[in-house]
Design an enzyme around this catalytic site. Structure first.
Site, PDB file in Angstrom:
ATOM      1  N   ALA A  55       0.850  -1.191   0.000  1.00 20.74           N
ATOM      2  CA  ALA A  55       0.000   0.000   0.000  1.00 20.74           C
ATOM      3  C   ALA A  55       0.887   1.242   0.000  1.00 20.74           C
ATOM      4  O   ALA A  55       2.073   1.173   0.320  1.00 20.74           O
ATOM      5  CB  ALA A  55      -0.904  -0.003   1.225  1.00 20.74           C
ATOM      6  N   GLY A  63      -0.246  -5.159   1.259  1.00 20.12           N
ATOM      7  CA  GLY A  63      -1.537  -5.093   0.596  1.00 20.12           C
ATOM      8  C   GLY A  63      -1.566  -5.830  -0.729  1.00 20.12           C
ATOM      9  O   GLY A  63      -2.622  -6.284  -1.176  1.00 20.12           O
ATOM     10  N   GLU A 108      -2.191  -9.378   0.193  1.00 20.16           N
ATOM     11  CA  GLU A 108      -3.586  -9.441   0.631  1.00 20.16           C
ATOM     12  C   GLU A 108      -4.533  -9.414  -0.564  1.00 20.16           C
ATOM     13  O   GLU A 108      -5.560 -10.100  -0.575  1.00 20.16           O
ATOM     14  CB  GLU A 108      -3.880  -8.282   1.588  1.00 20.16           C
ATOM     15  CG  GLU A 108      -3.181  -8.459   2.933  1.00 20.16           C
ATOM     16  CD  GLU A 108      -3.376  -7.264   3.852  1.00 20.16           C
ATOM     17  OE1 GLU A 108      -3.953  -7.456   4.934  1.00 20.16           O
ATOM     18  OE2 GLU A 108      -2.958  -6.151   3.488  1.00 20.16           O
ATOM     19  N   GLU A 159       4.214  -5.849   7.414  1.00 19.68           N
ATOM     20  CA  GLU A 159       3.619  -4.731   8.152  1.00 19.68           C
ATOM     21  C   GLU A 159       4.225  -4.501   9.531  1.00 19.68           C
ATOM     22  O   GLU A 159       4.309  -3.353   9.993  1.00 19.68           O
ATOM     23  CB  GLU A 159       2.105  -4.933   8.279  1.00 19.68           C
ATOM     24  CG  GLU A 159       1.314  -4.614   7.025  1.00 19.68           C
ATOM     25  CD  GLU A 159       1.219  -5.774   6.048  1.00 19.68           C
ATOM     26  OE1 GLU A 159       0.431  -5.692   5.098  1.00 19.68           O
ATOM     27  OE2 GLU A 159       1.961  -6.780   6.234  1.00 19.68           O
TER      28      GLU A 159
END
Length: 259
Positions: free
Chosen positions: A66, A112, A115, A135
């Site tokens: 992200a 992300g 994910e 993360e």
């Protein structure tokens, strides 16, 4: 469909979606997530689309994560809202789509990005891909379903190891632990995804959607058996069921209409 951060086109009933931010390693910023939400909704409601292939531009990255700069000043409430909105509009929307999504993972799938791949129904990785959830190196945890979907796919112990160490794994290791379905050379990545969807396209569309719904209900502890029973019953009401049985009896190939 004209987007700023995505390339999307439908060819032979397959919707090809490419995240097109190569200089940023296809990182997910707000605008890209909004465009993904739009194209996911389009896939779900468009009869012409029988399946989706999701990938990233270039050879370096599927999605490298992200866009951290966008939320670096957020407080707790804003962080929760970021995760909830992303899950509802993009990640859960992919998982709950009636159309099968295949992630074609070219290069890095981190944070992300991983994910996003895990939200898809099937994952294919190029043999040079690297996957991970880093993360905790930022003082965060995965917020787009990563703790849940990684555990579902690889088990509790491996998920805890991957998330708490933040280590990347190779495509070969990802296949070994069940995180990806297939590993292929980069040049074969899209064709392998097409090969799978071309098989799916031969099957009854409503039955495919019903099967996906029942499987997702099972992993989300959402009355999977009940969902299966009800979906099984509804299949009997479809024209495709009548066509499938007739084709079987008549020893011919079924011509499914999606009705």
């Amino acid at each position: 469909m004209a987007y700023q951060n995505l390339i999307s086109e439908v060819k032979e009933n397959i919707l090809y979606v490419t995240i097109n931010r190569e200089k940023a390693l296809n990182a997910l910023n707000k605008d890209t997530l909004a465009e993904l939400a739009d194209v996911i909704a389009y896939a779900g409601k468009t009869e012409e689309v029988r399946g989706v292939i999701l990938t990233g531009t270039g050879e370096k990255a599927f999605v490298a994560g992200a866009d951290i700069k966008e939320f670096s000043e957020y407080n707790g409430k804003q962080g929760e809202e970021l995760a909830k909105r992303g899950q509802d509009e993009v990640f859960n929307a992919i998982e709950n789509s009636p159309k099968p999504f295949i992630a074609a993972v070219n290069g890095f799938a981190l944070g992300g990005g991983l994910e996003l791949a895990m939200a898809c129904h099937i994952r294919i990785a190029s043999d040079n891909a690297k996957l991970g959830l880093p993360e905790v190196t930022l003082g965060l945890i995965p917020g787009y379903g990563g703790t849940q979907r990684l555990t579902q796919l690889v088990g509790k112990g491996k998920a805890i190891e991957m998330i708490t160490t933040a280590n990347m794994i190779t495509a070969a290791e990802a296949e070994k632990i069940g995180l990806v379905n297939h590993v292929v050379p980069p040049t074969d990545l899209i064709s392998k995804a097409e090969e799978i969807l071309n098989l799916v396209k031969q099957r009854a569309p409503l039955a495919v959607s019903a099967a996906i719904k029942a499987i997702i209900a099972s992993v989300n502890n959402d009355n999977g058996y009940t969902t299966e029973i009800e979906a099984f019953g509804r299949c009997f009401e479809t024209a495709d069921f009548k066509e499938g049985v007739s084709a079987f009896v008549e020893k011919r190939k079924a011509n499914f209409s999606g009705h």
